[in-house]
Design a protein around this motif. Structure first.
Motif, PDB file in Angstrom:
ATOM      1  N   ASP A  97       0.833  -1.198   0.000  1.00  7.93           N
ATOM      2  CA  ASP A  97       0.000   0.000   0.000  1.00  7.93           C
ATOM      3  C   ASP A  97       0.870   1.252   0.000  1.00  7.93           C
ATOM      4  OD1 ASP A  97      -2.650   1.407   0.453  1.00  7.93           O
ATOM      5  OD2 ASP A  97      -1.564   2.071   2.229  1.00  7.93           O
ATOM      6  N   ALA A  98       2.115   1.097   0.351  1.00 14.01           N
ATOM      7  CA  ALA A  98       3.033   2.228   0.477  1.00 14.01           C
ATOM      8  C   ALA A  98       4.178   2.071  -0.532  1.00 14.01           C
ATOM      9  CB  ALA A  98       3.575   2.291   1.905  1.00 14.01           C
ATOM     10  N   PRO A  99       4.792   3.188  -0.923  1.00 18.69           N
ATOM     11  CA  PRO A  99       4.449   4.549  -0.529  1.00 18.69           C
ATOM     12  C   PRO A  99       3.277   5.089  -1.344  1.00 18.69           C
ATOM     13  CG  PRO A  99       6.308   4.614  -2.019  1.00 18.69           C
ATOM     14  CD  PRO A  99       6.001   3.161  -1.783  1.00 18.69           C
ATOM     15  N   GLU A 100       2.444   5.894  -0.717  1.00 15.60           N
ATOM     16  CA  GLU A 100       1.301   6.449  -1.437  1.00 15.60           C
ATOM     17  C   GLU A 100       1.757   7.388  -2.554  1.00 15.60           C
ATOM     18  OE1 GLU A 100      -0.020  10.297   1.237  1.00 15.60           O
ATOM     19  OE2 GLU A 100      -0.898   8.360   1.727  1.00 15.60           O
ATOM     20  N   ASN A 101       2.948   7.963  -2.394  1.00 17.93           N
ATOM     21  CA  ASN A 101       3.506   8.853  -3.423  1.00 17.93           C
ATOM     22  C   ASN A 101       4.491   8.112  -4.325  1.00 17.93           C
ATOM     23  OD1 ASN A 101       5.423   8.491  -1.435  1.00 17.93           O
ATOM     24  ND2 ASN A 101       6.086  10.626  -1.371  1.00 17.93           N
ATOM     25  N   ASP A 146       8.253  13.190 -16.020  1.00 18.38           N
ATOM     26  CA  ASP A 146       8.259  14.596 -16.425  1.00 18.38           C
ATOM     27  C   ASP A 146       7.543  15.506 -15.433  1.00 18.38           C
ATOM     28  OD1 ASP A 146       9.643  13.994 -18.696  1.00 18.38           O
ATOM     29  OD2 ASP A 146       7.996  14.371 -20.101  1.00 18.38           O
ATOM     30  N   ASP A 147       8.127  16.665 -15.196  1.00 18.48           N
ATOM     31  CA  ASP A 147       7.493  17.768 -14.478  1.00 18.48           C
ATOM     32  C   ASP A 147       6.918  17.360 -13.125  1.00 18.48           C
ATOM     33  OD1 ASP A 147       8.020  19.669 -16.521  1.00 18.48           O
ATOM     34  OD2 ASP A 147       6.356  18.828 -17.681  1.00 18.48           O
ATOM     35  N   THR A 148       7.622  16.475 -12.449  1.00 19.47           N
ATOM     36  CA  THR A 148       7.203  16.062 -11.106  1.00 19.47           C
ATOM     37  C   THR A 148       8.000  16.874 -10.090  1.00 19.47           C
ATOM     38  OG1 THR A 148       6.686  13.827 -11.866  1.00 19.47           O
ATOM     39  CG2 THR A 148       6.990  14.136  -9.505  1.00 19.47           C
ATOM     40  N   PRO A 149       7.323  17.647  -9.233  1.00 19.71           N
ATOM     41  CA  PRO A 149       8.040  18.527  -8.301  1.00 19.71           C
ATOM     42  C   PRO A 149       8.712  17.762  -7.171  1.00 19.71           C
ATOM     43  CG  PRO A 149       5.677  18.688  -7.966  1.00 19.71           C
ATOM     44  CD  PRO A 149       5.871  17.824  -9.167  1.00 19.71           C
ATOM     45  N   ASN A 150       9.429  18.506  -6.342  1.00 23.35           N
ATOM     46  CA  ASN A 150      10.187  17.902  -5.244  1.00 23.35           C
ATOM     47  C   ASN A 150       9.871  18.596  -3.925  1.00 23.35           C
ATOM     48  OD1 ASN A 150      11.967  16.215  -3.917  1.00 23.35           O
ATOM     49  ND2 ASN A 150      13.770  17.437  -4.430  1.00 23.35           N
ATOM     50  N   VAL A 151       8.596  18.715  -3.635  1.00 22.20           N
ATOM     51  CA  VAL A 151       8.168  19.317  -2.372  1.00 22.20           C
ATOM     52  C   VAL A 151       8.649  18.448  -1.216  1.00 22.20           C
ATOM     53  CG1 VAL A 151       6.184  19.977  -0.973  1.00 22.20           C
ATOM     54  CG2 VAL A 151       6.151  20.353  -3.451  1.00 22.20           C
ATOM     55  N   GLY A 152       9.262  19.066  -0.203  1.00 24.13           N
ATOM     56  CA  GLY A 152       9.714  18.327   0.970  1.00 24.13           C
ATOM     57  C   GLY A 152      10.889  17.418   0.715  1.00 24.13           C
ATOM     58  N   ASP A 153      11.553  17.584  -0.422  1.00 23.03           N
ATOM     59  CA  ASP A 153      12.689  16.739  -0.795  1.00 23.03           C
ATOM     60  C   ASP A 153      12.286  15.264  -0.790  1.00 23.03           C
ATOM     61  OD1 ASP A 153      15.306  16.461  -1.687  1.00 23.03           O
ATOM     62  OD2 ASP A 153      16.069  16.056   0.335  1.00 23.03           O
ATOM     63  N   ARG A 154      11.068  14.991  -1.278  1.00 19.38           N
ATOM     64  CA  ARG A 154      10.553  13.612  -1.270  1.00 19.38           C
ATOM     65  C   ARG A 154      10.562  12.968  -2.658  1.00 19.38           C
ATOM     66  NH1 ARG A 154       7.204  16.049   2.711  1.00 19.38           N
ATOM     67  NH2 ARG A 154       5.718  16.695   1.101  1.00 19.38           N
ATOM     68  N   LEU A 155      11.134  13.625  -3.642  1.00 20.39           N
ATOM     69  CA  LEU A 155      11.177  13.041  -4.977  1.00 20.39           C
ATOM     70  C   LEU A 155      12.068  11.800  -4.964  1.00 20.39           C
ATOM     71  CD1 LEU A 155       9.991  13.703  -7.762  1.00 20.39           C
ATOM     72  CD2 LEU A 155      12.120  14.885  -8.291  1.00 20.39           C
ATOM     73  N   ASP A 186      -2.054  19.551  -2.124  1.00 22.54           N
ATOM     74  CA  ASP A 186      -2.559  19.956  -0.804  1.00 22.54           C
ATOM     75  C   ASP A 186      -2.659  18.780   0.169  1.00 22.54           C
ATOM     76  OD1 ASP A 186      -2.696  22.579  -1.531  1.00 22.54           O
ATOM     77  OD2 ASP A 186      -4.851  22.605  -1.876  1.00 22.54           O
ATOM     78  N   GLY A 187      -2.084  17.639  -0.183  1.00 24.87           N
ATOM     79  CA  GLY A 187      -2.138  16.479   0.694  1.00 24.87           C
ATOM     80  C   GLY A 187      -0.850  16.302   1.472  1.00 24.87           C
ATOM     81  N   ASP A 188      -0.542  15.065   1.845  1.00 28.09           N
ATOM     82  CA  ASP A 188       0.656  14.797   2.641  1.00 28.09           C
ATOM     83  C   ASP A 188       1.941  15.017   1.842  1.00 28.09           C
ATOM     84  OD1 ASP A 188      -0.685  14.141   4.996  1.00 28.09           O
ATOM     85  OD2 ASP A 188      -0.970  12.066   4.367  1.00 28.09           O
ATOM     86  N   ASP A 189       1.934  14.605   0.593  1.00 28.01           N
ATOM     87  CA  ASP A 189       3.160  14.656  -0.213  1.00 28.01           C
ATOM     88  C   ASP A 189       3.199  15.873  -1.139  1.00 28.01           C
ATOM     89  OD1 ASP A 189       5.589  13.462  -1.553  1.00 28.01           O
ATOM     90  OD2 ASP A 189       4.188  13.478  -3.239  1.00 28.01           O
ATOM     91  N   ARG A 190       2.162  16.065  -1.919  1.00 29.35           N
ATOM     92  CA  ARG A 190       1.978  17.253  -2.760  1.00 29.35           C
ATOM     93  C   ARG A 190       2.830  17.252  -4.031  1.00 29.35           C
ATOM     94  NH1 ARG A 190       2.321  18.435   2.408  1.00 29.35           N
ATOM     95  NH2 ARG A 190       4.266  19.618   2.488  1.00 29.35           N
ATOM     96  N   ASN A 191       3.308  16.084  -4.434  1.00 25.33           N
ATOM     97  CA  ASN A 191       4.158  15.994  -5.623  1.00 25.33           C
ATOM     98  C   ASN A 191       3.526  15.251  -6.792  1.00 25.33           C
ATOM     99  OD1 ASN A 191       6.661  17.334  -4.796  1.00 25.33           O
ATOM    100  ND2 ASN A 191       6.831  15.690  -3.291  1.00 25.33           N
TER     101      ASN A 191
END
Length: 610
Positions: A180-184, A192-201, A253-258
């Motif tokens: 089930d994980a990771p949800e992100n 392509d064009d996937t951001p790195n909010v929270g350094d979680r990429l 706007d969720g936990d990961d945001r990426n």
């Protein structure tokens, strides 16, 4: 006469708005075989992700495929240059439909291509858009030549009114087991064009070692070199015997945001700076083009899902999460949500094993949930099930109304909240039995056993995983649950957001495989079995049985099994749920009452069958 007829044809084309010189036969790719993805790519109007006439809203491509009394209306989508997974193109004249036939034979198709404001989500006929509108053709579909684990050997996974989904080709019932994980999961640095909010990429570097050359055709990028690490991870899950992974497709706007399929109004750097503050949930309103989609990103997602299908994986689409399930249309089924759902259906519904999760930790109203499930039922030509997931203490609020009446929700995605997993069996049993009693059996799966902090911890924190195995793994299966997906608690390495290696739970996947192999290799009469814990002297034991035929008895610790059977003549064997060791008992039962000592030091399963 021929010249006159041609002139009339050209005049008719002009009146109808058809680009006469542009009408060409579609390019057909994929193997024309039953259960395979057959892709029809049409030359249509030149467009762009940001065109004034919105290609995602203001055109509607549908293709009706028919064979005898079978008929499927399959939605299509704007595909830029038709190679966007490799070129990252944003513009082009390619329009595409994916067809997965459920029968061999001569399938006829007819194309509808309409235009008009928001025609993509309208029930109106709309205006003919020319090009391929009205075009007809034939596809000659043969038998699949694939073999397991490739799902094309088993057929589509369908809801048949039982607690288990069934493969349409093989007739096997499906029990799922996996991550089930990771949800992100899709927050991957090579998409392509996937951001790195929270350094979680994610880079998924630990799974480079698991890459198999059978994934070569699923790579993407200009040199077809991207995706190896994540595809290696999927191959790792397959090699461990697992058959499912899940992912969010929208976590703004969720936990990961990426992870999201939409285009941004701003650059990635500006989005990342804004979205890095979780308590500033304005990204959706201020930074996102809510009716425009990233063609190349979604094409690259398709590469991942297609490889998963080849490796026998069930795809759990989580369409939203708790923090953002009010973002689209205030929770309603409005314009924005319909456009989003249509893109998911057009691009991914052809996959043979999937569910549409209406929202993780649901907070919309029951009426909104039902309406959204109905949208999937009415627009997904392949009829994959819609499921509902909610908080552990809100099961009654959502599940009871969905048991009490017939709806288009066909399954529950259960979450519990105890670190020792002790609620899993009772909760699963409750909703399996409640739906059966209602006359409409639902597919009840446990997709977040345990609590948010710990759940399934890494092997380094608990190599034995006894509570996870006893209370959750076997607790689910012995209650009639359709399988499990394992959530990773946020207090540990490789958590639900930070996981980049499924190998972090390597030892536990082995225990999962023991259970999955037992349930899938013993030809159990699953659709006729029910939970019957009351049969044993110790009612904390689990009993799953078809009375008079098959009995599974699970004890949680060393001891005796005392129970009375309706007759004699059963073959008996023991299974060690942790190691997979099996011990066969000689002869058959000669008395209705049995009193057997477990041969193992921990939990044990007794298998009695005629």
């Amino acid at each position: 006469m021929k010249k006159m007829l041609l002139n009339k044809a050209i005049l008719l084309a002009a009146v109808c708005g058809i680009c006469f010189s542009c009408v060409t036969e579609p390019q057909i790719s994929g193997e024309p075989k039953k259960w395979h993805k057959i892709t029809l790519t049409f030359d249509g109007p030149e467009s762009d992700e940001m065109a004034d006439i919105n290609p995602f809203a203001d055109y509607r491509l549908d293709v009706t495929f028919s064979l005898g009394d079978k008929s499927l209306i399959v939605p299509g989508y704007f595909a830029a240059d038709g190679q966007a997974a490799y070129t990252s193109a944003k513009s082009g004249n390619k329009w595409r439909v994916h067809f997965s036939p459920n029968a061999t034979g001569e399938w006829k198709y007819e194309v509808s291509f309409r235009k008009g404001k928001d025609i993509a989500i309208s029930d109106e006929e709309g205006e003919g858009a020319g090009y391929m509108d009205g075009q007809t053709g034939v596809l000659l579909v043969g038998k699949s030549d694939k073999s397991a684990p490739d799902l094309r050997a088993k057929g589509r996974l369908t809801y048949v009114g039982e607690h288990y989904l069934q493969f349409a080709e093989s007739g096997d019932y499906f029990v799922k087991m996996g991550a089930d994980a990771p949800e992100n999961m899709l927050a991957y640095d090579e998409i392509d064009d996937t951001p790195n909010v929270g350094d979680r990429l994610k880079k998924w570097t630990d799974h480079a070692q698991d890459y198999n050359s059978d994934a070569d055709s699923f790579l993407w990028g200009p040199n077809k070199e991207k995706g190896k690490n994540l595809l290696g991870g999927i191959n790792y899950l397959h090699e461990k015997g697992m058959n499912v992974f899940s992912f969010l497709t929208f976590n703004i706007d969720g936990d990961d945001r990426n992870v999201f399929p939409h285009l941004l109004k701003v650059g990635l750097d500006e989005y990342e700076e804004f979205a890095n503050v979780k308590k500033n949930p304005k990204s959706w309103e201020t930074n996102v083009l809510q009716d425009r989609f990233d063609v190349s990103k979604m094409d690259q997602w398709e590469q991942i899902f297609s490889y998963g299908e080849m490796k026998g994986m069930y795809l759990h689409f989580k369409t939203q999460e708790n923090e953002n399930d009010q973002k689209m249309d205030g929770g309603d089924l409005g314009r924005t949500r319909k456009l989003y759902y249509r893109q998911l259906i057009a691009r991914y519904a052809h996959h043979l094993a999937l569910n549409w999760n209406i929202g993780e930790e649901e907070t919309k109203t029951v009426a909104q949930v039902k309406e959204q499930a109905t949208y999937f039922a009415q627009n997904d030509p392949y009829q994959s099930i819609a499921v509902v997931h909610t908080f552990p203490n809100e099961h009654e609020k959502y599940y009871q109304p969905l048991v009490d009446e017939a709806t288009d929700v066909k399954g529950f995605s259960i979450q519990t909240n105890k670190p020792d997993f002790h609620r899993v069996h009772s909760v699963t049993s409750k909703w399996v039995k409640a739906s059966a009693a209602s006359g409409r059996k639902l597919v009840v799966a446990v997709d977040e056993p345990g609590d948010a902090r710990h759940a399934l911890v890494p092997d380094k924190d608990n190599i034995d995983h006894n509570n996870a195995r006893i209370n959750a793994l076997w607790g689910t299966l012995m209650a009639g649950g359709a399988g499990l997906e394992w959530y990773f608690g946020y207090q540990h390495d490789h958590s639900d957001l930070t996981c980049e290696s499924w190998r972090s739970r390597d030892a536990f996947w082995d225990q999962c495989k023991v259970a999955l192999d037992f349930f899938t290799q013993n030809e159990l009469p699953l659709t006729e079995m029910v939970n019957m814990n009351e049969m044993t002297a110790d009612t904390t034991d689990y009993v799953y049985a078809k009375n008079g035929d098959t009995y599974l008895v699970f004890i949680k610790e060393p001891g005796k099994i005392e129970m009375e059977l309706p007759d004699i003549g059963y073959n008996a064997s023991w299974l060690n749920p942790k190691t997979g060791e099996q011990i066969t008992i000689d002869g058959q039962t000669e008395n209705e009452k049995i009193n057997l000592d477990s041969p193992f030091e921990l939990d044990a399963l007794l298998y009695l069958t005629k």
